[in-house]
Motif scaffolding. Structure first.
Motif, mmCIF file in Angstrom:
data_model
loop_
_atom_site.group_PDB
_atom_site.id
_atom_site.type_symbol
_atom_site.label_atom_id
_atom_site.label_comp_id
_atom_site.label_asym_id
_atom_site.label_seq_id
_atom_site.Cartn_x
_atom_site.Cartn_y
_atom_site.Cartn_z
ATOM 1 N N ARG A 118 5.133 49.964 -29.107
ATOM 2 C CA ARG A 118 3.955 49.448 -28.159
ATOM 3 C C ARG A 118 3.474 47.932 -28.514
ATOM 4 N NH1 ARG A 118 0.336 52.676 -29.768
ATOM 5 N NH2 ARG A 118 1.208 54.435 -28.826
ATOM 6 N N LEU A 119 3.500 47.672 -29.770
ATOM 7 C CA LEU A 119 2.968 46.378 -30.196
ATOM 8 C C LEU A 119 4.243 45.122 -29.888
ATOM 9 C CD1 LEU A 119 1.047 46.969 -33.609
ATOM 10 C CD2 LEU A 119 0.206 46.755 -31.467
ATOM 11 N N ILE A 120 5.440 45.580 -30.102
ATOM 12 C CA ILE A 120 6.274 44.737 -29.725
ATOM 13 C C ILE A 120 6.617 44.574 -28.159
ATOM 14 C CG2 ILE A 120 8.798 44.622 -29.761
ATOM 15 C CD1 ILE A 120 9.090 45.860 -32.409
ATOM 16 N N SER A 121 6.263 45.508 -27.351
ATOM 17 C CA SER A 121 6.433 45.506 -26.102
ATOM 18 C C SER A 121 5.300 44.599 -25.467
ATOM 19 C CB SER A 121 6.230 46.953 -25.354
ATOM 20 O OG SER A 121 5.184 47.639 -25.711
ATOM 21 N N GLU A 122 3.932 44.741 -25.954
ATOM 22 C CA GLU A 122 2.969 44.140 -25.596
ATOM 23 C C GLU A 122 2.677 42.641 -26.300
ATOM 24 O OE1 GLU A 122 -0.700 46.132 -25.981
ATOM 25 O OE2 GLU A 122 0.142 48.119 -25.288
ATOM 26 N N SER A 123 3.793 42.394 -27.106
ATOM 27 C CA SER A 123 3.627 40.900 -27.685
ATOM 28 C C SER A 123 2.584 40.832 -28.554
ATOM 29 C CB SER A 123 3.959 39.937 -26.739
ATOM 30 O OG SER A 123 5.178 39.843 -26.113
ATOM 31 N N THR B 252 -4.680 39.486 -29.881
ATOM 32 C CA THR B 252 -5.232 40.352 -28.877
ATOM 33 C C THR B 252 -6.753 40.638 -29.202
ATOM 34 O OG1 THR B 252 -4.876 42.471 -27.749
ATOM 35 C CG2 THR B 252 -4.757 42.242 -30.241
ATOM 36 N N ASP B 253 -7.338 40.746 -27.759
ATOM 37 C CA ASP B 253 -8.798 41.146 -27.752
ATOM 38 C C ASP B 253 -8.947 42.550 -27.869
ATOM 39 O OD1 ASP B 253 -9.466 38.440 -27.992
ATOM 40 O OD2 ASP B 253 -9.268 38.215 -25.913
ATOM 41 N N ARG B 254 -7.908 43.515 -27.748
ATOM 42 C CA ARG B 254 -8.222 44.804 -27.516
ATOM 43 C C ARG B 254 -8.362 45.327 -28.752
ATOM 44 N NH1 ARG B 254 -4.454 48.700 -28.009
ATOM 45 N NH2 ARG B 254 -2.058 48.125 -28.405
ATOM 46 N N VAL B 255 -9.089 46.408 -28.922
ATOM 47 C CA VAL B 255 -9.143 47.417 -30.377
ATOM 48 C C VAL B 255 -8.175 48.081 -30.497
ATOM 49 C CG1 VAL B 255 -10.846 48.943 -31.500
ATOM 50 C CG2 VAL B 255 -11.905 47.441 -29.792
ATOM 51 N N LEU B 256 -7.457 47.714 -31.652
ATOM 52 C CA LEU B 256 -6.482 48.407 -32.093
ATOM 53 C C LEU B 256 -6.897 49.665 -32.716
ATOM 54 C CD1 LEU B 256 -4.208 45.562 -33.661
ATOM 55 C CD2 LEU B 256 -4.328 46.630 -31.340
ATOM 56 N N GLU C 240 -2.184 51.546 -35.081
ATOM 57 C CA GLU C 240 -1.970 50.257 -34.554
ATOM 58 C C GLU C 240 -1.968 49.211 -35.714
ATOM 59 O OE1 GLU C 240 -1.982 50.314 -29.567
ATOM 60 O OE2 GLU C 240 -3.976 50.077 -31.001
ATOM 61 N N LYS C 241 -3.058 48.880 -36.393
ATOM 62 C CA LYS C 241 -3.210 48.282 -37.284
ATOM 63 C C LYS C 241 -2.055 48.197 -38.380
ATOM 64 C CE LYS C 241 -8.352 47.899 -36.673
ATOM 65 N NZ LYS C 241 -9.687 47.985 -37.416
ATOM 66 N N TYR C 242 -1.969 49.613 -38.882
ATOM 67 C CA TYR C 242 -0.847 49.616 -39.857
ATOM 68 C C TYR C 242 0.496 49.288 -39.653
ATOM 69 C CZ TYR C 242 1.731 52.159 -43.249
ATOM 70 O OH TYR C 242 2.556 52.766 -44.451
ATOM 71 N N ALA C 243 0.744 49.516 -38.151
ATOM 72 C CA ALA C 243 1.870 48.936 -37.402
ATOM 73 C C ALA C 243 2.052 47.611 -37.475
ATOM 74 C CB ALA C 243 2.070 49.609 -36.160
ATOM 75 N N LEU C 244 1.005 46.721 -36.836
ATOM 76 C CA LEU C 244 0.777 45.364 -36.954
ATOM 77 C C LEU C 244 1.046 44.823 -38.270
ATOM 78 C CD1 LEU C 244 0.589 42.973 -35.202
ATOM 79 C CD2 LEU C 244 -2.058 43.216 -35.623
#
Length: 453
Positions: free
Chosen positions: A314-319, A342-346, A350-354
């Motif tokens: 998801r993070l890759i696809s949303e760059s 990104t401004d959206r709340v992760l 997702e934070k672990y993925a990032l």
């Protein structure tokens, strides 16, 4: 039964492990490695660590069977001894020493030491020079400068020695090409302050009678000289260079240090925080590094929730990118301020993925600068990350990535110093690449953004 104790002091945690001579773990316990903020500068809580060590050993029922004790520690740290005690508190290398102009004129060149100019006190020579320049009367009382592993050997035995892996760890004190102290040591007149040089596996002595009383260790317990922690991780793999095999070890903890065994040292770049570490056998090894553990924690947050592959995708696809850097100290992007695009709340996942994607990108960037090829072995905490190794493998089709089942490579390496010849070879798991096309495209955009950021 003959047992071995390994005291492993990292920048964040300290750990005591007691094993049989065949490597079976009987005790493993840890504590936070506190930094004392009072006094003239932040410093290591060595008395707190000593009290914890003594209490832990006293509570271990088989402590009298411990026949050997060895310490491994983080680098850039020394103890200045005089009249049987510390003359100065053991400085925290993250403290910002304000002596830029003076030390710039004193330190040797990168070409001489293969030690890059680093911030704060990460160049150990800068710490020592600051103490000598600002507190000359106290410094005159110093009779021995001990690297941090050898400080603990001294505290246990009363015998002072020096050892090359800590001396050669971005200190400005050592010249790898000559295997001797640098021009800084000569210029400042410090040579006589460094005790005799011994190998990391040398038996320094047996524990002092007072130490035996405090710890419950037997009076015949031998203390080994000890080793710098990242170099401890390299010990099981050093034979690869003599066989002509290309092998890079990634030792992960607070720092992620990549060591290209047998690689060309001429590739190192001072501006990218690359350096030559010195192995236990005295050989110069090209390294790159950054504070991977510290930065992962900054991005992932306090509540760690391991992600799924869907979170990565998801993070890759949303760059969505984490751009460097999230630690003030060290790394190829030193001086840049971390940014999440990104401004959206992760979510926590997702934070672990990032954080995982960020570490993969910075690591790949460093490995390319090292020119590393062939086998890559991941040691330490990152070997337990479910996606780091597979994504790293996906970024280079020629890269063979393995994870060690030993998540504490520093402890295992230090154990090898204790003249044991029957410890099982570490099990390595070869990693299957994942999301190869997607991660390569993601990295290309990340790199362009990181360099422009």
């Amino acid at each position: 039964m003959s047992l071995i104790a390994v005291f492993d002091i990292g920048k964040t945690n300290a750990k005591l492990t007691v094993t049989t001579r065949s490597g079976a773990v009987l005790l493993e316990t840890r504590t936070l490695n506190h930094v004392v903020q009072t006094g003239r500068y932040p410093h290591a809580d060595v008395d707190g660590l000593w009290a914890w060590l003594c209490q832990t050993l006293q509570s271990f029922s088989d402590r009298l069977a411990i026949t050997q004790f060895v310490t491994t520690t983080h680098g850039a740290t020394a103890a200045l001894i005089g009249d049987g005690e510390l003359v100065f508190p053991v400085m925290d290398y993250e403290w910002g020493i304000e002596d830029e102009a003076l030390y710039a004129n004193e330190r040797p060149s990168f070409q001489e030491t293969c030690s890059p100019k680093l911030p704060a006190g990460l160049n150990l020579g800068r710490q020592i020079a600051w103490l000598a320049n600002t507190q000359p009367e106290a410094f005159a009382q110093v009779t021995s400068i001990l690297m941090y592993p050898q400080y603990w050997a001294w505290r246990l035995t009363g015998h002072a020695v020096s050892e090359v892996t800590s001396l050669g760890c971005h200190t400005d004190l050592w010249t790898p090409s000559t295997g001797d102290f640098s021009s800084l040591v000569a210029k400042k007149g410090w040579r006589h302050l460094f005790p005799p040089l011994v190998s990391a596996n040398t038996v320094v002595g047996t524990v002092l009678p007072t130490v035996a009383l405090e710890t419950g260790l037997a009076a015949h317990c031998e203390v080994i000289a000890g080793i710098h922690d990242s170099n401890a991780s390299l010990l099981p793999y050093l034979s690869a260079s003599s066989k002509g095999e290309s092998l890079t070890v990634l030792s992960s903890g607070t720092w992620l240090i990549m060591a290209n065994i047998g690689g060309d040292v001429s590739c190192i770049e001072e501006s990218a925080d690359m350096l030559a570490n010195v192995s236990a056998y005295g050989q110069a090894i090209a390294c790159a590094r950054f504070m991977g553990g510290r930065e992962f924690a900054e991005i992932a947050g306090q509540s760690l929730s391991p992600c799924a592959e869907a979170d990565i995708s998801r993070l890759i696809s949303e760059s969505i990118f984490a751009l460097p850097a999230f630690a003030e100290t060290g790394g190829p992007f030193m001086g840049k301020s971390g940014k999440i695009t990104t401004d959206r709340v992760l979510s926590a996942e997702e934070k672990y993925a990032l954080a995982t994607l960020y570490l993969v990108c910075v690591t790949h960037y460093c490995l390319q600068k090292l020119g590393s090829q062939g086998r890559h072995v991941i040691e330490g905490g990152l070997a337990g990350n479910p996606f780091f190794a597979a994504l790293l493998a996906g970024l280079d089709s020629s890269r063979r990535v393995y994870c060690s089942d030993d998540l504490a490579g520093t402890t295992g390496g230090a154990l090898l110093l204790c003249q044991t010849d029957n410890i099982p070879i570490k099990q390595l798991r070869e990693i299957v690449p994942t999301l190869s096309d997607a991660i390569q495209a993601y990295y290309d955009v990340w790199l362009e953004s990181a360099l422009a950021h």
